[in-house]
Design a protein around this motif. Sequence first.
Motif, mmCIF file in Angstrom:
data_model
loop_
_atom_site.group_PDB
_atom_site.id
_atom_site.type_symbol
_atom_site.label_atom_id
_atom_site.label_comp_id
_atom_site.label_asym_id
_atom_site.label_seq_id
_atom_site.Cartn_x
_atom_site.Cartn_y
_atom_site.Cartn_z
ATOM 1 N N PRO A 153 4.555 -57.816 -11.727
ATOM 2 C CA PRO A 153 4.700 -58.737 -12.857
ATOM 3 C C PRO A 153 4.888 -57.980 -14.165
ATOM 4 C CG PRO A 153 2.394 -58.509 -12.312
ATOM 5 C CD PRO A 153 3.147 -57.625 -11.352
ATOM 6 N N GLN A 154 5.652 -58.582 -15.080
ATOM 7 C CA GLN A 154 5.887 -57.940 -16.375
ATOM 8 C C GLN A 154 6.143 -59.008 -17.425
ATOM 9 O OE1 GLN A 154 9.042 -55.062 -16.423
ATOM 10 N NE2 GLN A 154 8.740 -54.510 -18.550
ATOM 11 N N VAL A 155 5.584 -58.787 -18.614
ATOM 12 C CA VAL A 155 5.843 -59.680 -19.740
ATOM 13 C C VAL A 155 6.451 -58.871 -20.878
ATOM 14 C CG1 VAL A 155 4.880 -61.275 -21.431
ATOM 15 C CG2 VAL A 155 3.896 -61.154 -19.125
ATOM 16 N N THR A 156 7.545 -59.370 -21.429
ATOM 17 C CA THR A 156 8.126 -58.821 -22.643
ATOM 18 C C THR A 156 7.750 -59.769 -23.770
ATOM 19 O OG1 THR A 156 9.982 -57.902 -21.385
ATOM 20 C CG2 THR A 156 10.255 -58.064 -23.768
ATOM 21 N N PHE A 157 6.976 -59.275 -24.740
ATOM 22 C CA PHE A 157 6.401 -60.149 -25.767
ATOM 23 C C PHE A 157 7.329 -60.305 -26.961
ATOM 24 C CE2 PHE A 157 2.786 -58.993 -23.191
ATOM 25 C CZ PHE A 157 2.045 -60.162 -23.146
ATOM 26 N N THR A 158 8.585 -60.599 -26.664
ATOM 27 C CA THR A 158 9.517 -60.971 -27.711
ATOM 28 C C THR A 158 9.282 -62.444 -28.045
ATOM 29 O OG1 THR A 158 11.072 -61.224 -25.872
ATOM 30 C CG2 THR A 158 11.323 -59.275 -27.244
ATOM 31 N N ASN A 159 10.112 -62.996 -28.900
ATOM 32 C CA ASN A 159 10.034 -64.422 -29.206
ATOM 33 C C ASN A 159 11.418 -65.013 -28.949
ATOM 34 O OD1 ASN A 159 9.435 -66.943 -30.154
ATOM 35 N ND2 ASN A 159 9.221 -66.343 -32.298
ATOM 36 N N PRO A 160 11.658 -65.603 -27.774
ATOM 37 C CA PRO A 160 10.710 -66.052 -26.762
ATOM 38 C C PRO A 160 10.228 -64.911 -25.849
ATOM 39 C CG PRO A 160 12.930 -66.492 -26.007
ATOM 40 C CD PRO A 160 13.056 -65.946 -27.406
ATOM 41 N N GLU A 161 9.089 -65.183 -25.194
ATOM 42 C CA GLU A 161 8.587 -64.245 -24.201
ATOM 43 C C GLU A 161 9.463 -64.276 -22.951
ATOM 44 O OE1 GLU A 161 3.783 -64.524 -25.186
ATOM 45 O OE2 GLU A 161 4.578 -65.433 -23.360
ATOM 46 N N VAL A 162 9.458 -63.150 -22.239
ATOM 47 C CA VAL A 162 10.090 -63.063 -20.918
ATOM 48 C C VAL A 162 8.999 -62.659 -19.933
ATOM 49 C CG1 VAL A 162 11.835 -61.934 -19.498
ATOM 50 C CG2 VAL A 162 12.288 -62.358 -21.928
ATOM 51 N N ALA A 163 8.777 -63.481 -18.926
ATOM 52 C CA ALA A 163 7.753 -63.200 -17.909
ATOM 53 C C ALA A 163 8.427 -63.221 -16.546
ATOM 54 C CB ALA A 163 6.638 -64.237 -17.966
ATOM 55 N N SER A 164 8.241 -62.165 -15.788
ATOM 56 C CA SER A 164 8.929 -62.084 -14.498
ATOM 57 C C SER A 164 8.045 -61.395 -13.474
ATOM 58 C CB SER A 164 10.250 -61.316 -14.630
ATOM 59 O OG SER A 164 10.018 -59.977 -15.043
ATOM 60 N N VAL A 165 8.320 -61.684 -12.219
ATOM 61 C CA VAL A 165 7.629 -61.020 -11.117
ATOM 62 C C VAL A 165 8.575 -60.942 -9.925
ATOM 63 C CG1 VAL A 165 6.598 -63.160 -10.208
ATOM 64 C CG2 VAL A 165 5.525 -60.957 -9.698
ATOM 65 N N GLY A 166 8.470 -59.868 -9.176
ATOM 66 C CA GLY A 166 9.270 -59.748 -7.965
ATOM 67 C C GLY A 166 10.718 -59.413 -8.250
ATOM 68 N N LEU A 167 11.601 -59.935 -7.426
ATOM 69 C CA LEU A 167 13.012 -59.568 -7.450
ATOM 70 C C LEU A 167 13.840 -60.537 -8.281
ATOM 71 C CD1 LEU A 167 13.448 -58.830 -3.626
ATOM 72 C CD2 LEU A 167 13.005 -57.166 -5.446
#
Length: 466
Positions: free
Chosen positions: A351-365
Amino acid sequence: MTTYDLIVIGAGAVGENVADYAARGGLKVALVEAELVGGECSYWACMPSKALLMSTSALDAAKAVGGAKQAVTGDVDVQAVLDRRNSFTSNWDDSSQADWVASAGIDLIRGHATITGVREVTIDGTVHTATHAVAAVTGSNALMPDIDGLKDAKPWSNREATSAQTIPSSLMVIGGGVVAAELATAYQQLGAKVTVAARSGLLGGQEPFAADLVQESLEALGVDLRLHTSPISVVRDEHGLVTTTLSDGSTVVTDEVLVATGRVPRTLDLGVENIGLTPGDWLEVDDTLLVNGFDWLYAVGDVNHRALLTHQGKYQARAAGEVIAARALGEGVHAEPWGAHVATADHAAVPQVTFTNPEVASVGLTADAAQKQGIDVKVVDYDLAAVAGSSLKSDTYKGQARIVVDESRKVIVGATFVGPDVSDLLHAATIAVVGEVPIDRLWHAVPSYPTVSEVWLRLLDAYGRP
């Protein structure tokens, strides 16, 4: 000469966890640190960078809700933001973290560690030996690309950007990844005029719609994006101004230049050449975090290049600390996939979160990565703004959700969310991916209404009954 069961080199968040879990298992552990206990994440990365972003994020959230936005009569207090950031780093004082190390029964040794032989570590001239293992948890440094004049221009890395005590009037950011996108967002919102030069575009490795939405947001903030171009020279003049010449022939003059183009392992001065390894290389490991070809040397966190994220490093550390203790005490080792002593999730469930505005949250492929692995992929997209909870959260909500389904097994192998506060959606997705929860079972995980989590129901509706 001092002897320990385990010597951990590097007392960042990951090294602390290796030492802690091994000590809990009954080992005598030394933790070695040349800088600050708590490491990169605590003082120059995760915590200070998010502190720089949080105040403007909260202000934007208030401005997006009718009734609250009318109460917002001022702008962000930049000095208060910097002071709050300083509080999260304890003003770069690690005494509280050093106190924790002592309370955990771990010996803290301050100084530079060099591996000088098998299970042998020399710290500022004093030799220490490990009866069972040495763990290299030295992390990574910012990559300095080979750009004419860049080194002489004294560029910022993430360290200078997250510890700056004033905001420059202008900033050139070289790179388009997570660090570049987050710090471009922070500095633009704190008053700098930011230019981003990203040769490969923004957020490579994420779903394309994530990069598109972040690009749109950065442009709306006023960031000057120079995508698919790269610096060919950088010069700082006698007045301190930096001129960056780009591959399209244009030039940009700024007060500072920030390099955020990737990471390199901290192995150049670790002494790995003394045990047959190459300085400057990543330390490749098996799933129990043993360095390939060794039965006593472990590499945990960034330095093994598996997943350069603090939370993944701490996940590895828990497994490493416990397996080192188990092997030292002759106990059973659970090295099967998803066993207690392995870092299986690093392969396909990060899992990874990019704390831009908007946020990007992703996990897996991503969809593309899954297809390249030969998975029978079905992609399901949904407009997050169409979920009732989103409209309650913001009058101007904009976002996107995607799940990537392995049709042969009817399980989710990847998920990406882009929008305000979507990091709150990520752990549910991580559980679905790690647990390989069947789609038909997910239908019975009922999301609360009206919350943004209702997107799970909408995604399943769009997918259809198995």
